[in-house]
Design a protein around this motif. Structure first.
Motif, PDB file in Angstrom:
ATOM      1  N   ALA A 105       0.826  -1.210   0.000  1.00  0.00           N
ATOM      2  CA  ALA A 105       0.000   0.000   0.000  1.00  0.00           C
ATOM      3  C   ALA A 105       0.853   1.249   0.000  1.00  0.00           C
ATOM      4  O   ALA A 105       1.916   1.296   0.633  1.00  0.00           O
ATOM      5  CB  ALA A 105      -0.910   0.000   1.228  1.00  0.00           C
ATOM      6  N   SER A 106       0.392   2.243  -0.709  1.00  0.00           N
ATOM      7  CA  SER A 106       1.036   3.548  -0.658  1.00  0.00           C
ATOM      8  C   SER A 106       0.351   4.386   0.407  1.00  0.00           C
ATOM      9  O   SER A 106      -0.725   4.044   0.892  1.00  0.00           O
ATOM     10  CB  SER A 106       0.918   4.250  -2.008  1.00  0.00           C
ATOM     11  N   GLY A 107       0.952   5.483   0.786  1.00  0.00           N
ATOM     12  CA  GLY A 107       0.315   6.397   1.728  1.00  0.00           C
ATOM     13  C   GLY A 107       0.725   6.149   3.163  1.00  0.00           C
ATOM     14  O   GLY A 107       1.251   5.088   3.509  1.00  0.00           O
ATOM     15  N   ARG A 108       0.431   7.128   4.014  1.00  0.00           N
ATOM     16  CA  ARG A 108       0.882   7.098   5.407  1.00  0.00           C
ATOM     17  C   ARG A 108      -0.172   6.557   6.364  1.00  0.00           C
ATOM     18  O   ARG A 108       0.088   6.429   7.543  1.00  0.00           O
ATOM     19  CB  ARG A 108       1.279   8.501   5.845  1.00  0.00           C
ATOM     20  N   SER A 109      -1.357   6.231   5.839  1.00  0.00           N
ATOM     21  CA  SER A 109      -2.447   5.832   6.718  1.00  0.00           C
ATOM     22  C   SER A 109      -2.689   4.334   6.760  1.00  0.00           C
ATOM     23  O   SER A 109      -3.665   3.893   7.351  1.00  0.00           O
ATOM     24  CB  SER A 109      -3.733   6.536   6.283  1.00  0.00           C
ATOM     25  N   PHE A 110      -1.800   3.574   6.140  1.00  0.00           N
ATOM     26  CA  PHE A 110      -2.025   2.126   6.043  1.00  0.00           C
ATOM     27  C   PHE A 110      -2.271   1.507   7.404  1.00  0.00           C
ATOM     28  O   PHE A 110      -3.135   0.638   7.557  1.00  0.00           O
ATOM     29  CB  PHE A 110      -0.824   1.463   5.369  1.00  0.00           C
ATOM     30  N   SER A 111      -1.527   1.915   8.410  1.00  0.00           N
ATOM     31  CA  SER A 111      -1.633   1.289   9.730  1.00  0.00           C
ATOM     32  C   SER A 111      -2.965   1.562  10.409  1.00  0.00           C
ATOM     33  O   SER A 111      -3.263   0.973  11.446  1.00  0.00           O
ATOM     34  CB  SER A 111      -0.491   1.764  10.634  1.00  0.00           C
TER      35      SER A 111
ATOM     36  N   ASP B 150      -8.369 -22.471   8.305  1.00  0.00           N
ATOM     37  CA  ASP B 150      -7.454 -23.606   8.474  1.00  0.00           C
ATOM     38  C   ASP B 150      -6.479 -23.776   7.326  1.00  0.00           C
ATOM     39  O   ASP B 150      -5.533 -24.544   7.454  1.00  0.00           O
ATOM     40  CB  ASP B 150      -8.222 -24.925   8.664  1.00  0.00           C
ATOM     41  N   ARG B 151      -6.692 -23.094   6.197  1.00  0.00           N
ATOM     42  CA  ARG B 151      -5.740 -23.179   5.092  1.00  0.00           C
ATOM     43  C   ARG B 151      -5.087 -21.847   4.794  1.00  0.00           C
ATOM     44  O   ARG B 151      -3.967 -21.800   4.277  1.00  0.00           O
ATOM     45  CB  ARG B 151      -6.430 -23.703   3.827  1.00  0.00           C
ATOM     46  N   PHE B 152      -5.798 -20.756   5.082  1.00  0.00           N
ATOM     47  CA  PHE B 152      -5.300 -19.419   4.755  1.00  0.00           C
ATOM     48  C   PHE B 152      -4.950 -18.674   6.036  1.00  0.00           C
ATOM     49  O   PHE B 152      -5.617 -18.811   7.058  1.00  0.00           O
ATOM     50  CB  PHE B 152      -6.358 -18.623   3.996  1.00  0.00           C
ATOM     51  N   THR B 153      -3.907 -17.849   5.945  1.00  0.00           N
ATOM     52  CA  THR B 153      -3.511 -17.001   7.068  1.00  0.00           C
ATOM     53  C   THR B 153      -3.221 -15.602   6.557  1.00  0.00           C
ATOM     54  O   THR B 153      -2.446 -15.435   5.609  1.00  0.00           O
ATOM     55  CB  THR B 153      -2.262 -17.556   7.767  1.00  0.00           C
ATOM     56  N   ILE B 154      -3.843 -14.630   7.204  1.00  0.00           N
ATOM     57  CA  ILE B 154      -3.625 -13.231   6.844  1.00  0.00           C
ATOM     58  C   ILE B 154      -2.775 -12.580   7.924  1.00  0.00           C
ATOM     59  O   ILE B 154      -3.007 -12.780   9.119  1.00  0.00           O
ATOM     60  CB  ILE B 154      -4.959 -12.488   6.697  1.00  0.00           C
ATOM     61  N   SER B 155      -1.803 -11.807   7.487  1.00  0.00           N
ATOM     62  CA  SER B 155      -0.955 -11.067   8.410  1.00  0.00           C
ATOM     63  C   SER B 155      -0.612  -9.720   7.779  1.00  0.00           C
ATOM     64  O   SER B 155      -0.886  -9.487   6.605  1.00  0.00           O
ATOM     65  CB  SER B 155       0.319 -11.851   8.732  1.00  0.00           C
ATOM     66  N   ARG B 156      -0.048  -8.849   8.563  1.00  0.00           N
ATOM     67  CA  ARG B 156       0.342  -7.536   8.050  1.00  0.00           C
ATOM     68  C   ARG B 156       1.604  -7.062   8.729  1.00  0.00           C
ATOM     69  O   ARG B 156       1.894  -7.423   9.870  1.00  0.00           O
ATOM     70  CB  ARG B 156      -0.789  -6.524   8.242  1.00  0.00           C
ATOM     71  N   ASP B 157       2.323  -6.231   7.996  1.00  0.00           N
ATOM     72  CA  ASP B 157       3.507  -5.576   8.532  1.00  0.00           C
ATOM     73  C   ASP B 157       3.309  -4.088   8.296  1.00  0.00           C
ATOM     74  O   ASP B 157       3.518  -3.592   7.175  1.00  0.00           O
ATOM     75  CB  ASP B 157       4.760  -6.088   7.816  1.00  0.00           C
ATOM     76  N   ASN B 158       2.893  -3.384   9.311  1.00  0.00           N
ATOM     77  CA  ASN B 158       2.579  -1.967   9.137  1.00  0.00           C
ATOM     78  C   ASN B 158       3.819  -1.134   8.854  1.00  0.00           C
ATOM     79  O   ASN B 158       3.729  -0.072   8.235  1.00  0.00           O
ATOM     80  CB  ASN B 158       1.836  -1.434  10.359  1.00  0.00           C
ATOM     81  N   ALA B 159       4.965  -1.613   9.279  1.00  0.00           N
ATOM     82  CA  ALA B 159       6.205  -0.887   8.985  1.00  0.00           C
ATOM     83  C   ALA B 159       6.535  -0.936   7.496  1.00  0.00           C
ATOM     84  O   ALA B 159       7.209  -0.051   6.968  1.00  0.00           O
ATOM     85  CB  ALA B 159       7.354  -1.461   9.797  1.00  0.00           C
ATOM     86  N   LYS B 160       6.046  -1.993   6.838  1.00  0.00           N
ATOM     87  CA  LYS B 160       6.300  -2.154   5.401  1.00  0.00           C
ATOM     88  C   LYS B 160       5.076  -1.830   4.556  1.00  0.00           C
ATOM     89  O   LYS B 160       5.091  -2.003   3.334  1.00  0.00           O
ATOM     90  CB  LYS B 160       6.751  -3.584   5.105  1.00  0.00           C
TER      91      LYS B 160
END
Length: 124
Positions: free
Chosen positions: A24-30, A66-76
């Protein structure tokens, strides 16, 4: 304005794995909740799962649980969809979407920004 760019799709055999990324672009992703959707040919767009702004809360539909996992890295400024034990029925264009409220929703109409999608094809 937020721009979302998915990557990581491709062709995989049944039982294999893929990890999709959404940058994502922009500063508000987190502050945004994020969702993953998919759309197969001739079918409506389907919610796969989502994650709240903090990354502490994730939720999935029965097709991904049980098959999919969602995660995020707000720093990236990136959210991920790890897909394991893929099946031919998982073949679709996968989209990420951003929810300005930061919470969670399975309704496409609630999302404010969308990526262009990445193709996932699972062969039998």
């Amino acid at each position: 304005q937020v721009q979302l760019v998915e990557s990581g799709g491709g062709l995989v055999q049944a039982g294999g794995s893929l990890r999709l990324s959404c940058a994502a672009s922009g500063r508000s992703f987190s502050t945004y909740g994020m969702g993953w959707f998919r759309q197969a040919p001739g079918k409506e767009r389907e919610f796969v799962g989502g994650i709240d702004y903090s990354g502490l809360s994730t939720y999935y539909t029965a097709s991904g649980k049980d098959r999919f996992t969602i995660s995020r890295d707000n720093a990236k400024n990136t959210v991920y969809l790890q897909m394991n034990n893929l099946k031919p029925d998982d073949t679709a264009v996968y989209y990420c979407a951003a929810l300005k409220t930061g919470g969670r929703s399975g309704a496409p109409t609630q999302y404010d920004y969308w990526g262009q999608g990445t193709q996932v094809t699972v062969s039998s």
